[in-house]
Design an enzyme around this catalytic site. Sequence first.
Site, PDB file in Angstrom:
ATOM      1  N   ILE A  32     -31.367  19.650  -9.444  1.00 37.22           N
ATOM      2  CA  ILE A  32     -31.953  18.866  -8.366  1.00 37.22           C
ATOM      3  C   ILE A  32     -32.075  19.721  -7.116  1.00 37.22           C
ATOM      4  CG2 ILE A  32     -31.655  16.848  -6.896  1.00 37.22           C
ATOM      5  CD1 ILE A  32     -30.261  15.541  -9.295  1.00 37.22           C
ATOM      6  N   CYS A  33     -33.276  19.781  -6.571  1.00 41.87           N
ATOM      7  CA  CYS A  33     -33.547  20.543  -5.362  1.00 41.87           C
ATOM      8  C   CYS A  33     -33.559  19.570  -4.188  1.00 41.87           C
ATOM      9  CB  CYS A  33     -34.880  21.270  -5.486  1.00 41.87           C
ATOM     10  SG  CYS A  33     -35.285  22.226  -4.026  1.00 41.87           S
ATOM     11  N   LEU A  34     -32.445  19.484  -3.530  1.00 39.94           N
ATOM     12  CA  LEU A  34     -32.293  18.567  -2.400  1.00 39.94           C
ATOM     13  C   LEU A  34     -31.399  19.255  -1.379  1.00 39.94           C
ATOM     14  CD1 LEU A  34     -33.321  15.624  -2.064  1.00 39.94           C
ATOM     15  CD2 LEU A  34     -31.084  14.875  -2.807  1.00 39.94           C
TER      16      LEU A  34
END
Length: 137
Positions: free
Chosen positions: A115-117
Amino acid sequence: MLTLASKLKRDDGVRGPRASNPASDSTRRVSVRDKLLVKEVAELEANLPCTCKVNFPDPNKLHYFQLTVIPDEGYYQGGKFQFEIEVPDAYNMVPPKVKCLTRIWHPNITETGEICLSLLREHSIDGTGWAPTRTLK
């Protein structure tokens, strides 16, 4: 000046080496992460929306759990998405590790579920990264 390290060395010297009695050592000390998780998991379960469910594969390990999200509106309505959350030993100074177990097309989720957050990064460019004041909720 008394420091925690010197106190622990002194206590270990009085009690003997740690290797001789590892069971009492593990029951004697509880990590900061585990103390925080007891409180945060209870808060998380109490405030979880009806579209989300938390599952602990091993109830003795609060630092590893799965979150199931079943959206009731929007583009992903009717889908069932599972996330794996692992809380590292250095938590709350470092963010939890979150991975999407369900294969999904989303601009912030890779094919392998990463997850790219910015919220889940220790240091982010935009300044909205992880901070020790944040919680699992």
